[in-house]
Design a protein around this motif. Structure first.
Motif, PDB file in Angstrom:
ATOM      1  N   ARG A  65       0.823  -1.077  -0.021  1.00  0.00           N
ATOM      2  CA  ARG A  65      -0.136  -0.076   0.064  1.00  0.00           C
ATOM      3  C   ARG A  65       0.860   1.230  -0.090  1.00  0.00           C
ATOM      4  O   ARG A  65       0.564   2.278  -0.688  1.00  0.00           O
ATOM      5  N   MET A  66       1.990   1.271   0.709  1.00  0.00           N
ATOM      6  CA  MET A  66       2.808   2.206   0.879  1.00  0.00           C
ATOM      7  C   MET A  66       3.527   2.568  -0.479  1.00  0.00           C
ATOM      8  O   MET A  66       3.459   3.682  -1.196  1.00  0.00           O
ATOM      9  N   PHE A  67       4.163   1.494  -1.068  1.00  0.00           N
ATOM     10  CA  PHE A  67       4.744   1.803  -2.365  1.00  0.00           C
ATOM     11  C   PHE A  67       3.658   2.140  -3.462  1.00  0.00           C
ATOM     12  O   PHE A  67       3.998   3.311  -4.157  1.00  0.00           O
TER      13      PHE A  67
ATOM     14  N   VAL B 164      10.618   0.519  -1.111  1.00  0.00           N
ATOM     15  CA  VAL B 164      10.124   0.606   0.181  1.00  0.00           C
ATOM     16  C   VAL B 164      10.672  -0.381   0.985  1.00  0.00           C
ATOM     17  O   VAL B 164      10.009  -1.615   0.653  1.00  0.00           O
ATOM     18  N   LEU B 165      11.191  -0.449   2.166  1.00  0.00           N
ATOM     19  CA  LEU B 165      11.626  -1.530   3.093  1.00  0.00           C
ATOM     20  C   LEU B 165      11.105  -1.455   4.276  1.00  0.00           C
ATOM     21  O   LEU B 165      11.189  -0.353   4.910  1.00  0.00           O
ATOM     22  N   ALA B 166      10.321  -2.266   4.964  1.00  0.00           N
ATOM     23  CA  ALA B 166       9.975  -2.395   6.386  1.00  0.00           C
ATOM     24  C   ALA B 166      10.383  -3.398   7.112  1.00  0.00           C
ATOM     25  O   ALA B 166      10.375  -4.573   6.646  1.00  0.00           O
ATOM     26  N   ARG B 167      11.218  -3.218   8.386  1.00  0.00           N
ATOM     27  CA  ARG B 167      11.401  -4.108   9.151  1.00  0.00           C
ATOM     28  C   ARG B 167      10.718  -4.206  10.352  1.00  0.00           C
ATOM     29  O   ARG B 167      10.415  -3.158  11.185  1.00  0.00           O
ATOM     30  N   TYR B 168       9.840  -5.188  10.800  1.00  0.00           N
ATOM     31  CA  TYR B 168       8.801  -5.305  11.919  1.00  0.00           C
ATOM     32  C   TYR B 168       9.567  -6.240  12.853  1.00  0.00           C
ATOM     33  O   TYR B 168      10.286  -6.812  12.570  1.00  0.00           O
ATOM     34  N   THR B 169       9.126  -5.633  14.188  1.00  0.00           N
ATOM     35  CA  THR B 169       9.662  -6.449  15.394  1.00  0.00           C
ATOM     36  C   THR B 169       9.271  -7.725  15.367  1.00  0.00           C
ATOM     37  O   THR B 169       7.937  -8.223  14.554  1.00  0.00           O
ATOM     38  N   ARG B 170       9.800  -8.779  15.828  1.00  0.00           N
ATOM     39  CA  ARG B 170       9.565 -10.030  15.826  1.00  0.00           C
ATOM     40  C   ARG B 170       8.333 -10.390  16.624  1.00  0.00           C
ATOM     41  O   ARG B 170       7.930  -9.955  17.872  1.00  0.00           O
ATOM     42  N   ARG B 171       7.628 -11.561  16.270  1.00  0.00           N
ATOM     43  CA  ARG B 171       6.404 -12.130  17.296  1.00  0.00           C
ATOM     44  C   ARG B 171       6.599 -13.463  17.019  1.00  0.00           C
ATOM     45  O   ARG B 171       6.604 -14.182  15.926  1.00  0.00           O
ATOM     46  N   GLY B 172       6.387 -14.296  18.101  1.00  0.00           N
ATOM     47  CA  GLY B 172       6.358 -15.628  18.156  1.00  0.00           C
ATOM     48  C   GLY B 172       7.588 -16.247  17.543  1.00  0.00           C
ATOM     49  O   GLY B 172       7.866 -17.277  16.857  1.00  0.00           O
ATOM     50  N   GLY B 173       8.937 -15.366  17.697  1.00  0.00           N
ATOM     51  CA  GLY B 173      10.109 -16.003  17.160  1.00  0.00           C
ATOM     52  C   GLY B 173      10.337 -15.638  15.843  1.00  0.00           C
ATOM     53  O   GLY B 173      11.122 -16.255  15.045  1.00  0.00           O
ATOM     54  N   LEU B 174       9.236 -14.918  15.008  1.00  0.00           N
ATOM     55  CA  LEU B 174       9.556 -14.666  13.676  1.00  0.00           C
ATOM     56  C   LEU B 174       9.415 -13.087  13.495  1.00  0.00           C
ATOM     57  O   LEU B 174       8.492 -12.400  14.274  1.00  0.00           O
TER      58      LEU B 174
END
Length: 287
Positions: free
Chosen positions: A239-241, A255-265
């Protein structure tokens, strides 16, 4: 309509459900979700105008060697954005946990199984036209893993008023009557929500472009406007792109997004207007 209001997108998935963990390797745990319906909602039909990949990091991977001794690795999985499906993240966690009680000959066999299983799920019954990439990092190399923030001009320095909490592309403007520029802009203020559970997803975003200079204040307000948006990581970046491409008309854009991990991913989508090498899968401090 966002992903949360689509009753078919995650129907039958383990997301938001009480789950029993499998004690033996089971590739059937992977739950594919079609990319096309969400892309259609932002005006993408047919072949997308972007290239790219989803860069996954799995921190909780373990299996048994032939003598029953546990083995460990960090896995980097590269998912091509041209695949017809993504994989729901909780199902991926359950799939990886199914390795815990299963013996494999060596790390190469584990790597091969993950590549084949994930690739098959990404194309969901169709011929695999682009395989997932898999790299395993063993414990001997753990201390070589870097922590690095996204480079670029930090938009978060701006003292702005934020009044939108759902994506507002009208906030994006560019200087079409001035000389084009080439620059990289970053923010750590990206937040969206899981479309099923409503839990927050925190991230950083990096925008590289060449073209009319994008108004930085408007861009930061736009990034913040995702704060109460319900969608998967991959769809937020697309959507951002799409909004930046349409509103600011750059000659080149990524556009690159780095999301924090959840459940080890952690899931780190990257979309680019031109073919290019994928960015290094290097985690930020919050990841």
């Amino acid at each position: 309509m966002n992903q949360a209001s689509d009753p078919h997108a995650t129907h039958g998935s383990p997301l938001g459900q009480a789950t029993t963990y499998a004690d033996h390797y089971d590739p059937a745990l992977l739950f594919p979700i079609a990319r096309a319906p969400q892309r259609e909602r932002i005006g993408i039909t047919g072949q997308p105008r972007f290239f790219g990949a989803d860069l996954w990091t799995a921190f909780e991977l373990s299996w048994l060697n032939p003598r029953g001794k546990p083995q460990l690795a960090i896995a980097h999985i590269t998912v091509p954005c041209e695949s017809t499906h993504i994989i729901e993240s909780k199902s991926f966690k359950l799939y990886l946990n199914s390795f815990n009680g299963t013996a494999f000959a060596d790390a190469e066999e584990v790597k091969r199984r993950i590549r084949e299983d994930v690739s098959a799920a990404l194309w969901h019954g169709e011929a695999v036209r682009a395989s997932a990439g898999v790299r395993l990092i063993g414990p001997d190399a753990f201390d070589q893993q870097q922590v690095q923030e996204l480079d670029g001009v930090n938009l978060d320095r701006l003292d702005i008023e934020c009044t939108h909490d759902h994506p507002a592309p009208e906030l994006l403007t560019a200087a079409f009557d001035e000389q084009p520029v080439e620059e990289t802009l970053t923010s750590r203020l990206l937040k969206s929500n899981c479309p099923v559970t409503g839990q927050p997803d925190w991230g950083s975003v990096q925008i590289r472009y060449a073209g009319p200079q994008i108004d930085q204040g408007g861009l930061l307000r736009y990034i913040v406007s995702f704060r109460n948006h319900n969608d998967f990581h991959e769809h937020c970046v697309e959507r951002m792109f799409t909004d930046l491409w349409a509103r600011c008309r750059p000659a080149r854009l990524s556009v690159l997004a780095r999301y924090t991990r959840r459940g080890g991913l952690d899931i780190n989508p990257w979309r680019t207007s031109h073919p290019a090498a994928a960015p290094a899968n290097v985690r930020t401090a919050r990841q």
